[in-house]
Design a protein around this motif. Structure first.
Motif, PDB file in Angstrom:
ATOM      1  N   ILE A  99       0.866  -1.167   0.000  1.00  0.00           N
ATOM      2  CA  ILE A  99       0.000   0.000   0.000  1.00  0.00           C
ATOM      3  C   ILE A  99       0.908   1.224   0.000  1.00  0.00           C
ATOM      4  CG2 ILE A  99      -1.930  -1.106   1.167  1.00  0.00           C
ATOM      5  CD1 ILE A  99      -1.054   0.287   3.739  1.00  0.00           C
ATOM      6  N   LEU A 100       0.408   2.309  -0.543  1.00  0.00           N
ATOM      7  CA  LEU A 100       1.196   3.536  -0.648  1.00  0.00           C
ATOM      8  C   LEU A 100       0.541   4.633   0.170  1.00  0.00           C
ATOM      9  CD1 LEU A 100       3.439   5.280  -1.984  1.00  0.00           C
ATOM     10  CD2 LEU A 100       1.836   5.684  -3.873  1.00  0.00           C
ATOM     11  N   GLU A 193      -0.901  -1.613  -4.633  1.00  0.00           N
ATOM     12  CA  GLU A 193      -2.256  -2.049  -4.969  1.00  0.00           C
ATOM     13  C   GLU A 193      -3.224  -0.871  -4.926  1.00  0.00           C
ATOM     14  OE1 GLU A 193      -5.618  -5.341  -3.563  1.00  0.00           O
ATOM     15  OE2 GLU A 193      -3.576  -5.426  -2.766  1.00  0.00           O
ATOM     16  N   PHE A 194      -3.016   0.023  -3.937  1.00  0.00           N
ATOM     17  CA  PHE A 194      -3.803   1.243  -3.850  1.00  0.00           C
ATOM     18  C   PHE A 194      -3.048   2.226  -2.968  1.00  0.00           C
ATOM     19  CE2 PHE A 194      -5.289  -1.585  -0.507  1.00  0.00           C
ATOM     20  CZ  PHE A 194      -5.314  -0.774   0.620  1.00  0.00           C
ATOM     21  N   ALA A 195      -3.498   3.478  -2.985  1.00  0.00           N
ATOM     22  CA  ALA A 195      -2.827   4.527  -2.216  1.00  0.00           C
ATOM     23  C   ALA A 195      -3.819   5.249  -1.322  1.00  0.00           C
ATOM     24  CB  ALA A 195      -2.151   5.520  -3.158  1.00  0.00           C
ATOM     25  N   LEU A 196      -3.313   5.744  -0.182  1.00  0.00           N
ATOM     26  CA  LEU A 196      -4.089   6.555   0.753  1.00  0.00           C
ATOM     27  C   LEU A 196      -3.562   7.981   0.694  1.00  0.00           C
ATOM     28  CD1 LEU A 196      -4.144   4.141   3.836  1.00  0.00           C
ATOM     29  CD2 LEU A 196      -5.681   4.190   1.855  1.00  0.00           C
ATOM     30  N   ALA A 414      -3.810  12.365  -6.596  1.00  0.00           N
ATOM     31  CA  ALA A 414      -4.513  11.185  -7.116  1.00  0.00           C
ATOM     32  C   ALA A 414      -4.607  11.239  -8.633  1.00  0.00           C
ATOM     33  CB  ALA A 414      -5.909  11.097  -6.504  1.00  0.00           C
ATOM     34  N   THR A 415      -4.574  12.442  -9.195  1.00  0.00           N
ATOM     35  CA  THR A 415      -4.597  12.609 -10.650  1.00  0.00           C
ATOM     36  C   THR A 415      -3.500  11.781 -11.308  1.00  0.00           C
ATOM     37  OG1 THR A 415      -5.564  14.818 -10.591  1.00  0.00           O
ATOM     38  CG2 THR A 415      -4.230  14.280 -12.513  1.00  0.00           C
ATOM     39  N   PHE A 416      -2.291  11.857 -10.760  1.00  0.00           N
ATOM     40  CA  PHE A 416      -1.145  11.198 -11.384  1.00  0.00           C
ATOM     41  C   PHE A 416      -1.087   9.719 -11.035  1.00  0.00           C
ATOM     42  CE2 PHE A 416      -0.058  15.606 -10.236  1.00  0.00           C
ATOM     43  CZ  PHE A 416      -0.038  16.147 -11.511  1.00  0.00           C
ATOM     44  N   LEU A 417      -1.497   9.369  -9.837  1.00  0.00           N
ATOM     45  CA  LEU A 417      -1.479   7.960  -9.444  1.00  0.00           C
ATOM     46  C   LEU A 417      -2.562   7.183 -10.181  1.00  0.00           C
ATOM     47  CD1 LEU A 417      -0.875   8.437  -5.620  1.00  0.00           C
ATOM     48  CD2 LEU A 417       0.776   7.621  -7.316  1.00  0.00           C
ATOM     49  N   PRO A 423      -5.178   2.991  -7.840  1.00  0.00           N
ATOM     50  CA  PRO A 423      -6.382   3.616  -7.274  1.00  0.00           C
ATOM     51  C   PRO A 423      -6.022   4.366  -5.990  1.00  0.00           C
ATOM     52  CG  PRO A 423      -6.775   1.309  -7.831  1.00  0.00           C
ATOM     53  CD  PRO A 423      -5.299   1.525  -7.932  1.00  0.00           C
ATOM     54  N   THR A 424      -6.524   5.581  -5.868  1.00  0.00           N
ATOM     55  CA  THR A 424      -6.110   6.443  -4.763  1.00  0.00           C
ATOM     56  C   THR A 424      -7.325   7.009  -4.050  1.00  0.00           C
ATOM     57  OG1 THR A 424      -4.095   7.006  -5.983  1.00  0.00           O
ATOM     58  CG2 THR A 424      -4.692   8.433  -4.148  1.00  0.00           C
ATOM     59  N   TYR A 425      -7.313   6.906  -2.727  1.00  0.00           N
ATOM     60  CA  TYR A 425      -8.454   7.271  -1.909  1.00  0.00           C
ATOM     61  C   TYR A 425      -8.065   8.361  -0.906  1.00  0.00           C
ATOM     62  CZ  TYR A 425     -10.165   2.813  -3.717  1.00  0.00           C
ATOM     63  OH  TYR A 425     -10.543   1.786  -4.554  1.00  0.00           O
ATOM     64  N   GLY A 426      -8.892   9.387  -0.811  1.00  0.00           N
ATOM     65  CA  GLY A 426      -8.729  10.389   0.236  1.00  0.00           C
ATOM     66  C   GLY A 426      -9.415   9.898   1.488  1.00  0.00           C
ATOM     67  N   ILE A 427      -8.666   9.679   2.546  1.00  0.00           N
ATOM     68  CA  ILE A 427      -9.167   8.909   3.689  1.00  0.00           C
ATOM     69  C   ILE A 427      -9.920   9.759   4.709  1.00  0.00           C
ATOM     70  CG2 ILE A 427      -7.353   7.191   3.464  1.00  0.00           C
ATOM     71  CD1 ILE A 427      -5.996   8.565   5.892  1.00  0.00           C
ATOM     72  N   PRO A 428     -10.815   9.118   5.481  1.00  0.00           N
ATOM     73  CA  PRO A 428     -11.427   9.780   6.641  1.00  0.00           C
ATOM     74  C   PRO A 428     -10.381   9.989   7.736  1.00  0.00           C
ATOM     75  CG  PRO A 428     -12.630   7.782   5.986  1.00  0.00           C
ATOM     76  CD  PRO A 428     -11.306   7.750   5.293  1.00  0.00           C
ATOM     77  N   GLY A 429     -10.820  10.617   8.827  1.00  0.00           N
ATOM     78  CA  GLY A 429      -9.943  10.762   9.987  1.00  0.00           C
ATOM     79  C   GLY A 429      -9.914  12.183  10.493  1.00  0.00           C
ATOM     80  N   ILE A 430      -8.893  12.932  10.101  1.00  0.00           N
ATOM     81  CA  ILE A 430      -8.739  14.325  10.520  1.00  0.00           C
ATOM     82  C   ILE A 430      -9.938  15.136  10.048  1.00  0.00           C
ATOM     83  CG2 ILE A 430      -7.374  16.406  10.102  1.00  0.00           C
ATOM     84  CD1 ILE A 430      -4.884  14.610  10.022  1.00  0.00           C
TER      85      ILE A 430
END
Length: 469
Positions: A99-100, A193-196, A414-417, A423-430
């Protein structure tokens, strides 16, 4: 014993949100030191250095036990101050894909004379951390570095390899972009496999209560167009109707008064329906109604009062730069403006250029697309293997909240990835406040509790993916 310690650490992290902590934990104090160093390293394009920030983070990771072979600092001769860092934390599985974790360390310009506090000094005041980049995006960058340092110190052995990329250039359209460069030149370093990424996160009511959490699964395409008018000019004492500045101003007024059609994807429709239902106010009810019927004019009138929602359901184009004339006593020979468009999925940049030409209706106004010219990446899938752990942890940290998929009005790395198949996801949290926390503006800030609790959530999220490929 290491396994027991890790389980205890995880349990403590999960318990953290439930109890108000006026006194930071020892691990939070260590993190604060790292975060402070990153925020106080100027990484603006004009006077800062992402390369220096990356080197400082690499030094911390090396001191924690990372080998030189696990750390790759990169920069190009043409952009020596716009470098970055890739770190690799190995996994035990020979087949599990990495994972990235990605975060940009460059920040928007900040002038000291405009800010109430020094933008490059981390200041804690009234329950907030102030400083340029405290939220966008050095909070996430610091958490990712800290996460891998904590893993190394605890002797954690994940099944899946974990990669980290700290990069420059996300905040400067057309400048050197580290993710774009890595994807084109060192793909093996970031293959995953995917990125956060950034782009998701929580919303608060502005009074400390978290009212929503989202995951970003897609974003708009951006494009810049140069509008220009030309004229022979002449002496200012002999005005003529055919004035380059007036001609340009009429074109800009036409764009200002034009609204692109309302549109929704499956993701934005779901966002409006679920997020609207959770709000419980007039805007929320209008969001639900609009999700059912795009043509509901009464609902649209209410939704359009919200700047973010207005942009989330249509293409937007806005003037951002203006120039014209060559002397105070001469008729202008040239006038120009930059139009920045955020294009709704499904439309090509060329089609928006053609639409602008129709809106302006004046062949004397030239429209030129400016670099960089980039195609829109595909939106990542709502993969249960990726979304599921986010949902499970959000339910533990913020009982009663769901993870709502959303589309970004702007663009991220995420545009470039996504363009190279990651596949790139903007994660929950903050989470942030309703006013936007000064991101890209003055007096940027993040709630201290948001950073500390969000950090715990992010650590647990990474472990959830790394333990179960």
């Amino acid at each position: 014993m290491k396994t027991i310690c890790l389980q205890l650490l995880s349990a403590l992290a999960l318990a953290a949100p439930a109890a108000a902590q006026d006194t930071p934990r020892p691990d939070q104090l260590a993190f604060r030191s790292l975060y402070k160093e990153l925020v106080e390293t100027d990484t603006t394009l004009s006077s800062g250095s992402c390369t220096l920030a990356a080197e400082r983070m690499a030094a911390r990771m090396k001191a924690a036990g990372f080998a030189d072979s696990q750390l790759t600092l990169f920069a190009t001769p043409e952009h020596p101050k716009e470098g970055g860092l890739v770190a690799v934390y190995p996994g035990t599985s020979k087949t599990a894909k990495p994972i990235l974790l990605v975060a940009h360390i460059d920040v928007v310009e900040a002038k000291r004379e405009d800010w109430e506090r020094d933008p490059f000094v981390l200041i804690e005041e009234g329950g907030y951390f102030y400083g340029r980049g405290t939220l966008d995006d050095k909070a996430q960058a610091a958490v990712w570095v800290d996460t891998l340092i904590r893993f190394k110190q605890a002797g954690y052995k994940p099944k899946r390899p974990i990669k980290l990329a700290l990069t420059c250039g996300e905040e400067s359209n057309g400048a050197f972009n580290g993710v774009e460069w890595l994807a084109a030149n060192r793909r093996e370093l970031i293959d995953a496999e995917f990125a956060l990424n950034e782009g998701g996160g929580g919303d608060s009511d502005g009074k400390g209560k978290v009212i929503g959490q989202s995951v970003q699964v897609g974003e708009k395409t951006f494009a810049n167009f140069r509008l220009e008018t030309r004229n022979p000019g002449g002496h200012s004492s002999v005005p003529v109707r055919d004035n380059a500045i007036y001609q340009l101003s009429r074109a800009l007024t036409a764009i200002d008064e034009y609204e692109f059609p309302v549109e929704m994807t499956d993701v934005t429709r779901r966002f409006f329906a679920e997020s609207g239902a959770a709000r419980g106010d007039e805007t929320g009810a209008a969001m639900v109604a609009l999700a059912k019927d795009n043509n509901d004019k009464a609902a649209l009138a209410i939704v359009d009062k919200d700047r973010f929602l207005h942009g989330n359901i249509r293409t937007t184009c806005v003037a951002t730069l203006l120039d014209g004339g060559h002397a105070p006593n001469a008729l202008p020979q040239r006038a120009g403006a930059n139009i920045n468009c955020r294009i709704f999925p499904g439309h090509s940049i060329e089609s928006i250029k053609d639409e602008l030409a129709k809106v302006i209706g004046d062949p004397g106004v030239t429209i030129t697309q400016l670099p960089p010219k980039r195609p829109a990446p595909p939106a990542p899938p709502l993969d249960p293997k990726v979304i599921g752990p986010m949902e499970k942890l959000v339910a533990q940290y913020w009982p009663g909240l769901k993870v709502i998929p959303s589309m970004a009005n702007g663009y991220t790395d995420a545009t470039f990835l996504g363009a190279v198949g990651i596949p790139t996801y903007g994660i929950p949290g903050i989470w942030g406040d309703p006013d936007g926390n000064g991101v890209h503006g003055l007096n940027e800030r993040i709630e201290v509790k948001s950073l500390y609790v969000g950090r715990d959530y992010m650590v647990d999220l990474v472990k959830a993916y790394a333990d179960k490929p």
